[in-house]
Each structure stands twice: as C-alpha cells, then as structure tokens.
Scaffold this motif. Structure first.
Motif, short mmCIF file in Angstrom:
data_model
loop_
_atom_site.label_atom_id
_atom_site.label_comp_id
_atom_site.label_asym_id
_atom_site.label_seq_id
_atom_site.Cartn_x
_atom_site.Cartn_y
_atom_site.Cartn_z
N ILE A 129 8.38 56.50 34.24
CA ILE A 129 9.26 56.05 33.16
C ILE A 129 9.17 54.53 33.10
O ILE A 129 9.17 53.85 34.12
N GLU A 130 9.06 54.02 31.88
CA GLU A 130 9.05 52.57 31.65
C GLU A 130 10.23 52.26 30.73
O GLU A 130 10.66 53.11 29.94
N LEU A 131 10.73 51.05 30.79
CA LEU A 131 11.91 50.68 30.01
C LEU A 131 11.69 50.87 28.51
O LEU A 131 12.51 51.51 27.85
N LYS A 132 10.60 50.38 27.98
CA LYS A 132 10.35 50.52 26.53
C LYS A 132 10.23 51.98 26.12
O LYS A 132 10.70 52.38 25.06
N GLN A 133 9.62 52.78 26.97
CA GLN A 133 9.48 54.22 26.72
C GLN A 133 10.88 54.88 26.69
O GLN A 133 11.17 55.70 25.82
N ALA A 134 11.73 54.52 27.64
CA ALA A 134 13.08 55.08 27.69
C ALA A 134 13.89 54.64 26.47
O ALA A 134 14.60 55.46 25.86
N GLN A 135 13.78 53.36 26.10
CA GLN A 135 14.50 52.87 24.92
C GLN A 135 14.05 53.61 23.66
O GLN A 135 14.88 53.99 22.83
N HIS A 136 12.75 53.83 23.52
CA HIS A 136 12.22 54.56 22.37
C HIS A 136 12.79 55.99 22.33
O HIS A 136 13.24 56.46 21.28
N HIS A 137 12.80 56.65 23.47
CA HIS A 137 13.32 58.02 23.56
C HIS A 137 14.81 58.04 23.19
O HIS A 137 15.26 58.94 22.46
N LEU A 138 15.55 57.06 23.66
CA LEU A 138 16.98 56.99 23.35
C LEU A 138 17.20 56.77 21.86
O LEU A 138 18.06 57.43 21.25
N ARG A 139 16.44 55.87 21.26
CA ARG A 139 16.56 55.62 19.80
C ARG A 139 16.29 56.89 19.01
O ARG A 139 16.98 57.18 18.04
N GLN A 140 15.26 57.65 19.42
CA GLN A 140 14.92 58.90 18.73
C GLN A 140 16.06 59.91 18.84
O GLN A 140 16.13 60.84 18.04
N ASN A 141 16.93 59.72 19.83
CA ASN A 141 18.04 60.66 20.05
C ASN A 141 19.39 60.05 19.70
O ASN A 141 20.43 60.49 20.22
N GLY A 142 19.39 59.04 18.84
CA GLY A 142 20.64 58.51 18.30
C GLY A 142 21.35 57.47 19.13
O GLY A 142 22.50 57.13 18.82
N ILE A 143 20.74 56.96 20.16
CA ILE A 143 21.37 55.91 20.97
C ILE A 143 20.63 54.62 20.69
O ILE A 143 19.42 54.52 20.90
N ASP A 144 21.37 53.62 20.20
CA ASP A 144 20.73 52.38 19.74
C ASP A 144 21.66 51.20 19.94
O ASP A 144 22.80 51.36 20.40
N GLY A 145 21.21 50.03 19.58
CA GLY A 145 22.03 48.82 19.62
C GLY A 145 22.45 48.46 21.04
O GLY A 145 21.66 48.52 21.97
N VAL A 146 23.73 48.10 21.19
CA VAL A 146 24.23 47.67 22.50
C VAL A 146 24.24 48.80 23.53
O VAL A 146 24.41 48.55 24.71
N GLN A 147 24.06 50.03 23.06
CA GLN A 147 24.03 51.17 23.99
C GLN A 147 22.71 51.28 24.75
O GLN A 147 22.63 52.01 25.74
N LEU A 148 21.68 50.58 24.28
CA LEU A 148 20.37 50.70 24.92
C LEU A 148 20.32 49.97 26.26
O LEU A 148 20.70 48.79 26.33
N PRO A 149 19.87 50.64 27.30
CA PRO A 149 19.68 49.96 28.58
C PRO A 149 18.67 48.82 28.41
O PRO A 149 17.73 48.93 27.62
N ASN A 150 18.89 47.72 29.13
CA ASN A 150 17.98 46.60 29.01
C ASN A 150 17.37 46.19 30.35
O ASN A 150 16.82 45.11 30.48
#
Length: 157
Positions: A129-150
């Motif tokens: 798992i890579e951070l950008k990959q996890a962020q992309h997966h989260l965005r595809q599932n409705g989690i975005d903005g300040v909710q995204l892990p950084n």
C-alpha cells in the motif's frame, strides 16, 4: 479493565477487551471548576473516583494491551472526521492477513509545533500500500478533502 453491564461497570472477563479505568494519587484529579462540564470519572466498586481513560484494552498474563479508543473521531481543520469510516474503506481493500490480524488502521497524529492534526494510515510492513494509492481508493469511495490521510507509517509487529 471493565465493561458496561446493565448500566454499571463490572470487571471484564479474563483476557476480554474492555475500558481501561485508573485510580490513585497520580491520576488526573479533574478539570478546573468552570472550565468543563465533562466528568472524567466513572463509578466502579462503589466509588466514583475511577478515571475513564477512554482507552480500550485487555490484560493477558499480567501485560496490558492497548486495543483502541472508545471514541474514534479526530478534529481536522475544524471538521470532525470519523477514523472508523476511513478504516472501513481501507480494510475492504487491504483487509486482515491470513491470521485475521488487521493490516491497516488510522489514527490522528498531532503536530503541536504546527498546530495541526494529521490523519495517518498505519500499515503492516508487508502490505503493498502506498499513500497516493490509498488516497485514490478513498476518493473513489466517497472520502475526500480533510478526511484524506496525509501520511503513511509502516509498522512492524
């Protein structure tokens, strides 16, 4: 370690997960009068001087194992973020290993020097798992903005 049964805290069964409470001379004595209406103490064994840590854990062979928090929300940029909601999406893709152990988890990480709280993904070192990959997966599932892990932090067992 206690569990709530019929409105009262009782000792948790041996090796069972429960709420960690503490009492003693070195334990937090409460908030200054007028600064909070929150009561951080619970009643156990007939006294109301047990401090509710908010932590969940279990005792096994005399060792205390921390297993999480009662409330799993973190405030990021003024918005309350549900860590379990993020974990649910991540765990659907990077779920438990062959032994049933969780391989990814999220937690709020405070950076007092920056005055910020970050959301971190804690991942087992052998999980691909890579951070950008996890962020992309989260965005595809409705989690975005300040909710995204950084941040992504690798954990060894």
């Amino acid at each position: 370690i206690v569990q709530l049964k019929e409105g009262k805290y009782v000792a948790a069964p041996k090796n069972a997960r429960g709420l960690i409470i503490a009492k003693g001379p070195g334990v937090f004595g409460g908030y200054l009068k007028g600064t909070s209406n929150k009561v951080p103490f619970v009643e156990y064994e007939g006294t109301k001087d047990w401090y509710n840590t908010g932590d969940l854990g279990r005792i096994d062979n005399g060792n205390l194992y921390l297993m999480g928090r009662q409330k799993r929300f973190v405030k990021v940029a003024g918005e309350m973020v549900s860590l379990p909601a993020i974990e649910k999406v991540l765990q659907a893709k990077w779920g438990p290993d062959e032994e049933g152990k969780m391989t990814v988890a999220c937690e709020g990480v405070e950076a007092p020097d920056q005055g910020k709280t970050f959301i971190a993904i804690f991942a087992a070192e052998d999980i691909k798992i890579e951070l950008k990959q996890a962020q992309h997966h989260l965005r595809q599932n409705g989690i975005d903005g300040v909710q995204l892990p950084n941040m992504l932090i690798r954990v060894t067992e």
